[in-house]
Design a protein around this motif. Structure first.
Motif, PDB file in Angstrom:
ATOM      1  N   PHE A 194     -30.703  60.316  11.101  1.00 62.03           N
ATOM      2  CA  PHE A 194     -30.353  59.054  10.445  1.00 62.03           C
ATOM      3  C   PHE A 194     -31.559  58.134  10.341  1.00 62.03           C
ATOM      4  N   SER A 195     -32.312  58.000  11.440  1.00 66.59           N
ATOM      5  CA  SER A 195     -33.436  57.051  11.448  1.00 66.59           C
ATOM      6  C   SER A 195     -34.487  57.409  10.408  1.00 66.59           C
ATOM      7  N   THR A 196     -34.712  58.702  10.184  1.00 68.08           N
ATOM      8  CA  THR A 196     -35.683  59.123   9.169  1.00 68.08           C
ATOM      9  C   THR A 196     -35.121  58.929   7.771  1.00 68.08           C
ATOM     10  N   LEU A 197     -33.855  59.273   7.605  1.00 63.54           N
ATOM     11  CA  LEU A 197     -33.204  59.107   6.305  1.00 63.54           C
ATOM     12  C   LEU A 197     -33.158  57.648   5.865  1.00 63.54           C
ATOM     13  N   ALA A 198     -33.049  56.748   6.844  1.00 66.05           N
ATOM     14  CA  ALA A 198     -32.918  55.325   6.531  1.00 66.05           C
ATOM     15  C   ALA A 198     -34.096  54.815   5.708  1.00 66.05           C
ATOM     16  N   GLY A 199     -35.270  55.392   5.928  1.00 71.05           N
ATOM     17  CA  GLY A 199     -36.439  54.980   5.165  1.00 71.05           C
ATOM     18  C   GLY A 199     -36.337  55.338   3.697  1.00 71.05           C
ATOM     19  N   THR A 200     -35.560  56.388   3.392  1.00 70.15           N
ATOM     20  CA  THR A 200     -35.367  56.808   2.004  1.00 70.15           C
ATOM     21  C   THR A 200     -34.225  56.052   1.348  1.00 70.15           C
ATOM     22  N   ALA A 201     -33.179  55.798   2.128  1.00 67.26           N
ATOM     23  CA  ALA A 201     -31.992  55.141   1.569  1.00 67.26           C
ATOM     24  C   ALA A 201     -32.137  53.627   1.479  1.00 67.26           C
ATOM     25  N   GLY A 202     -32.990  53.042   2.326  1.00 62.95           N
ATOM     26  CA  GLY A 202     -33.078  51.589   2.404  1.00 62.95           C
ATOM     27  C   GLY A 202     -34.226  50.989   1.614  1.00 62.95           C
ATOM     28  N   GLY A 203     -34.534  49.747   1.935  1.00 61.58           N
ATOM     29  CA  GLY A 203     -35.665  49.062   1.314  1.00 61.58           C
ATOM     30  C   GLY A 203     -35.428  48.573  -0.093  1.00 61.58           C
ATOM     31  N   GLY A 204     -34.158  48.554  -0.531  1.00 66.95           N
ATOM     32  CA  GLY A 204     -33.884  48.099  -1.889  1.00 66.95           C
ATOM     33  C   GLY A 204     -34.190  49.128  -2.954  1.00 66.95           C
ATOM     34  N   LEU A 205     -34.370  50.400  -2.531  1.00 64.43           N
ATOM     35  CA  LEU A 205     -34.683  51.460  -3.489  1.00 64.43           C
ATOM     36  C   LEU A 205     -33.408  51.987  -4.136  1.00 64.43           C
ATOM     37  N   GLN A 206     -33.510  52.377  -5.381  1.00 62.89           N
ATOM     38  CA  GLN A 206     -32.392  52.994  -6.087  1.00 62.89           C
ATOM     39  C   GLN A 206     -32.731  54.464  -6.278  1.00 62.89           C
ATOM     40  N   THR A 207     -32.182  55.295  -5.395  1.00 59.83           N
ATOM     41  CA  THR A 207     -32.523  56.711  -5.384  1.00 59.83           C
ATOM     42  C   THR A 207     -31.291  57.550  -5.652  1.00 59.83           C
ATOM     43  N   PRO A 208     -31.152  58.142  -6.854  1.00 58.42           N
ATOM     44  CA  PRO A 208     -29.992  58.983  -7.146  1.00 58.42           C
ATOM     45  C   PRO A 208     -29.832  60.091  -6.108  1.00 58.42           C
ATOM     46  N   GLY A 209     -28.606  60.236  -5.613  1.00 60.46           N
ATOM     47  CA  GLY A 209     -28.333  61.284  -4.634  1.00 60.46           C
ATOM     48  C   GLY A 209     -28.286  60.803  -3.204  1.00 60.46           C
ATOM     49  N   ILE A 210     -28.649  59.543  -2.976  1.00 54.33           N
ATOM     50  CA  ILE A 210     -28.601  59.010  -1.614  1.00 54.33           C
ATOM     51  C   ILE A 210     -28.321  57.513  -1.660  1.00 54.33           C
ATOM     52  N   MET A 211     -27.434  57.060  -0.782  1.00 53.21           N
ATOM     53  CA  MET A 211     -27.155  55.623  -0.739  1.00 53.21           C
ATOM     54  C   MET A 211     -26.530  55.247   0.609  1.00 53.21           C
ATOM     55  N   GLY A 212     -26.749  53.998   0.995  1.00 59.37           N
ATOM     56  CA  GLY A 212     -26.140  53.473   2.202  1.00 59.37           C
ATOM     57  C   GLY A 212     -24.747  52.950   1.883  1.00 59.37           C
TER      58      GLY A 212
END
Length: 286
Positions: A194-212
């Motif tokens: 989870f802690s590693t994934l959070a860097g990809t899902a967070g930060g205001g990024l819009q990334t298709p395929g992953i979301m908080g």
């Protein structure tokens, strides 16, 4: 602690925050910090019961029945381009704000982070495109997020800050979705915790395929219907299965498969893509 910080300071911080946030409706505040495990357990049950009542108040409300959604920009201090859109059927990704909370917050503080958003015209009821939220997010995200959908993880998903209760992510090999809880420290099928994934899902990024997401969004009829809904979930942290046991049982019945939760893998039986795929291919409980 070495510099003199103690529990009293936590109380003073909470005291000041309560006056700051709710000064319009309260005069006095007392903060009591409970450290006794037995007493803490009693109050935890009271808190959970209160949250359950809060959640059930929304049971009869739908996004279709509401003309207004609400924003939440509390987290823009560290994710300046993130805007949360809260509707009756999609609570805030932190789990702390649902539609009724935002409505009350706006009444208490009309210039605060929870602003009403006219839903506007529905451009796509399945993906959840509404003119009001699209225009609001574009304006309040510093014109970074051009388009946002309410009900899809693959097409213009909602951004996240980092305060999410869960991370939902597509596992292409299993043709499904995994949902990992913040409380779960174990390895997930995507090869990250989870802690590693959070860097990809967070930060205001819009990334298709992953979301908080907030964990109760999993029980909503509006949980990613554009991408197959709850039936697409193939892996889920056991913590979620345990804490949402009754709610998920109702979801499984609603989806027409009472045994659905037993068919979803968790970290006790699968921590790799291969193990998850084997359980998916088996088509039955593990």
């Amino acid at each position: 602690v070495e510099k003199g910080f103690d529990l009293r300071h936590f109380g003073e911080i909470l005291y000041a925050r309560m006056h700051s946030d709710f000064g319009a409706i309260l005069d006095k505040v007392q903060v009591k910090i409970i450290t006794d495990p037995d007493l803490h357990a009693q109050w935890l049950e009271k808190a959970r019961a209160t949250y359950d009542v809060r959640n059930r108040r929304l049971a009869d409300m739908t996004d279709e029945s509401a003309d207004i959604f609400y924003s939440c920009t509390l987290c823009q201090s560290f994710a300046p381009n993130h805007v949360c859109i809260v509707s009756p059927e999609r609570l805030g990704l932190c789990g702390a704000y649902n539609w009724l909370d935002c409505k009350a917050s706006h009444e208490i503080n009309p210039t605060g982070p929870n602003q009403p958003i006219q839903k506007g015209e529905c451009l796509d009821p399945v993906r959840g495109y509404f003119t009001g939220p699209i225009e609001f997010v574009y304006r309040k995200s510093n014109q970074v997020v051009e388009k946002v959908s309410m009900y899809s993880i693959m097409e213009n998903p909602m951004t996240a800050c980092g305060c999410f209760e869960c991370i939902a992510m597509v596992i292409p090999e299993a043709n499904g979705i995994m949902v990992v809880s913040r409380e779960d420290p174990s390895m997930t099928p995507c090869g990250m915790t989870f802690s590693t994934l959070a860097g990809t899902a967070g930060g205001g990024l819009q990334t298709p395929g992953i979301m908080g997401v907030g964990k109760y969004y999993l029980t909503s009829k509006k949980f990613i219907p554009a991408d197959g809904g709850f039936k697409r979930v193939v892996w889920m942290s056991s913590f979620l299965k345990e804490t949402l046991a009754e709610e998920l049982k109702e979801v499984a019945i609603r989806e027409g498969d009472p045994d659905l939760i037993e068919k979803i893998a968790d970290e006790t039986v699968a921590t790799t893509v291969e193990e998850t795929c084997r359980i998916v291919d088996a088509g039955s409980d593990y």
